[in-house]
Write a protein that holds these residues in place. Structure first.
Motif, PDB file in Angstrom:
ATOM      1  N   MET A 229      41.805  54.849  38.967  1.00 26.05           N
ATOM      2  CA  MET A 229      42.778  54.052  39.712  1.00 26.05           C
ATOM      3  C   MET A 229      42.858  54.523  41.161  1.00 26.05           C
ATOM      4  O   MET A 229      42.888  53.716  42.101  1.00 26.05           O
ATOM      5  N   THR A 232      39.768  53.349  43.142  1.00 26.38           N
ATOM      6  CA  THR A 232      39.503  51.913  43.288  1.00 26.38           C
ATOM      7  C   THR A 232      40.680  51.152  43.883  1.00 26.38           C
ATOM      8  O   THR A 232      40.515  50.006  44.312  1.00 26.38           O
ATOM      9  N   GLN A 233      41.858  51.789  43.921  1.00 26.86           N
ATOM     10  CA  GLN A 233      43.062  51.123  44.418  1.00 26.86           C
ATOM     11  C   GLN A 233      43.809  52.033  45.393  1.00 26.86           C
ATOM     12  O   GLN A 233      43.612  53.243  45.417  1.00 26.86           O
ATOM     13  N   THR A 237      49.362  51.019  45.077  1.00 25.52           N
ATOM     14  CA  THR A 237      49.109  50.299  43.822  1.00 25.52           C
ATOM     15  C   THR A 237      49.228  51.243  42.634  1.00 25.52           C
ATOM     16  O   THR A 237      49.775  50.874  41.582  1.00 25.52           O
ATOM     17  N   TRP A 241      51.813  50.868  39.474  1.00 27.48           N
ATOM     18  CA  TRP A 241      51.340  50.904  38.089  1.00 27.48           C
ATOM     19  C   TRP A 241      52.169  51.886  37.271  1.00 27.48           C
ATOM     20  O   TRP A 241      52.621  51.584  36.151  1.00 27.48           O
ATOM     21  N   ASP A 250      47.413  44.241  34.679  1.00 32.50           N
ATOM     22  CA  ASP A 250      47.017  43.758  35.991  1.00 32.50           C
ATOM     23  C   ASP A 250      45.513  43.995  36.172  1.00 32.50           C
ATOM     24  O   ASP A 250      44.970  44.993  35.682  1.00 32.50           O
ATOM     25  N   ALA A 252      43.858  45.230  38.497  1.00 37.81           N
ATOM     26  CA  ALA A 252      43.561  46.536  39.088  1.00 37.81           C
ATOM     27  C   ALA A 252      43.464  47.610  38.011  1.00 37.81           C
ATOM     28  O   ALA A 252      42.580  48.486  38.058  1.00 37.81           O
TER      29      ALA A 252
END
Length: 448
Positions: A229, A232-233, A237, A241, A250, A252
């Motif tokens: 996570m 990549t985000q 974000t 989460w 989601d 993402a």
């Protein structure tokens, strides 16, 4: 009632005074930042005052913590009383509700501190502490954000000071195996994936992964997902989460689960995908040390050498590198980890001065020079580290642009220590990432 009583007894039985210790390192000797000690001593006098501290550290960690407290006593003249308990989480709730809280509480993770702040049982940090952390800690704003909570009136304040960190974003390997095969340590996620594919082309198995942990089976996969996570985000974000501001299903989050899944294909993991869930996490790194090796890499936190074969010397027989970020995504160098947070549960002059003490390099270096301590403080002299392995881990921490806590530890227990664990086992077993993520979200909704 029995468990509460025993927690209280344990805490009382393990109370001790830091002043009973002699100073571990003579003042003025060695490469410590003694100037920070001398300047603090010249400007603070707490003679006749007592500071009470309650936390989770026992035995070896308690002795190490108290070796640092002894210098605070020496500098200020204060008498520090530390109490350690393995029932800390239960007992600190009881003590704060009863009005018998210590001056300082040491929280193993920020979730409990957030709860107490909302109830009005924590005092905001002294003015200016947040600005200092942002300027002097690597990824400083991350540490400020992690300790900023809503108070009883709804407004946000900084309620904690992080001291002593742990790093999870590590990949372990055997240098001799890499050298024999001609492999180099990857510097980006792109390079790590290319190396994984190269190993398969060479007829080798890249990864050892095990999710087995008795009733906690599945938790190692949650660390993988959290790391993915962060790679990549955005940090924002990730935070949404963890608090369920975005649902678990989601895109993402589904994408991060699938990123983990890329590494768990039959060709990439020892024993094949079917063996991942049934392999105990304590046994999974042992394939690194077989001859020929059953795998070449193992992603796990800093504690894993405990389960390496007896006699393994870290830095020689085994080593680690930073679990790298994607170069193309431009998200910096995120680090997943944990840390202990100090909060003021009973305000006093000594409590505020102690928070200022934790801002001095010497308060970190005394523990650094021994064992089991990492710090994001950029002004420390890392040459005083007593263990070169810890120094290398600390370099990773100091190079971090973002630091985030283990997400599952911050989620409700039924999710972070429940459906998230079991969902990862289901995913490795063949269920789709989207289906698993939706089931985890359903479990979260049921808790609301």
């Amino acid at each position: 009632m029995k468990s509460i009583f025993l927690a209280g007894v344990a805490g009382l039985a393990l109370a001790s005074a830091a002043s009973a210790q002699e100073l571990k390192f003579p003042v003025g000797e060695g490469d410590f930042n003694w100037d920070s000690f001398n300047q603090f001593a010249e400007s603070h006098d707490l003679s006749g005052q007592t500071l009470t501290v309650f936390g989770p550290w026992l035995s070896g960690d308690q002795a190490l913590f108290e070796s640092m407290l002894a210098y605070f006593e020496e500098a200020t003249g204060a008498d520090v009383q530390y109490t350690g308990s393995d029932g800390f989480e239960t007992q600190i709730r009881i003590d704060t509700e009863a009005g018998s809280a210590p001056n300082i509480a040491v929280f193993p993770q920020p979730g409990l501190a957030r709860d107490l702040a909302a109830l009005g049982y924590l005092e905001p940090m002294p003015e200016g502490t947040g600005d200092w952390v942002a300027e002097n800690y690597a990824a400083g704003q991350s540490w400020v954000d992690l300790a900023t909570f809503e108070g009883p009136e709804g407004g946000e304040n900084l309620y904690g000071f992080f001291y002593k960190a742990d790093v999870k974003s590590l990949v372990w390997y055997v240098p001799e195996n890499f050298e024999d095969a001609g492999y180099e340590v990857p510097q980006s996620m792109e390079e790590l994936k290319a190396l994984t594919e190269q190993m398969v082309e060479d007829g080798e198995t890249p990864w050892c992964i095990g999710l087995g942990s008795g009733g906690a089976t599945g938790w190692p996969a949650t660390d993988w997902v959290e790391d993915m996570m962060l790679r990549t985000q955005s940090p924002e974000t990730y935070d949404k989460w963890v608090t369920n501001e975005i649902p678990f299903n989601d895109p993402a989050v589904v994408g991060a689960i699938e990123e983990f899944g890329w590494f768990v294909s039959d060709d990439y993991v020892a024993g094949g995908k079917a063996a991942v869930a049934s392999t105990d996490f304590r046994d999974s790194p042992k394939g690194l040390f077989d001859s020929p090796p059953q795998c070449y890499m193992h992603r796990q936190a800093s504690f894993i050498p405990t389960f390496f074969p007896e006699g393994t010397e870290v830095g020689v027989d085994a080593d680690f590198f930073y679990f790298p970020a994607y170069e193309e995504k431009d998200l910096g160098q995120p680090v997943l980890g944990a840390g202990t947070m100090f909060g003021i549960t009973e305000a006093s002059e000594a409590a505020e001065v102690f928070i200022q003490w934790l801002q001095t390099p010497i308060a970190h270096e005394i523990w650094m020079a021994q064992t089991g301590f990492l710090t994001p403080l950029t002004t420390v002299n890392t040459d005083v580290f007593g263990d070169p392995t810890l120094k290398k881990m600390n370099d990773i921490l100091l190079e971090a642009t973002t630091f985030r806590f283990d997400g599952s530890d911050l989620m409700p227990g039924g999710v972070g220590a429940g459906s998230f664990w079991t969902g990862m086992v289901d995913y490795v077993g063949g269920e789709s990432a989207e289906s698993v993520a939706s089931e985890i979200q359903d479990s979260w909704d049921a808790l609301k």
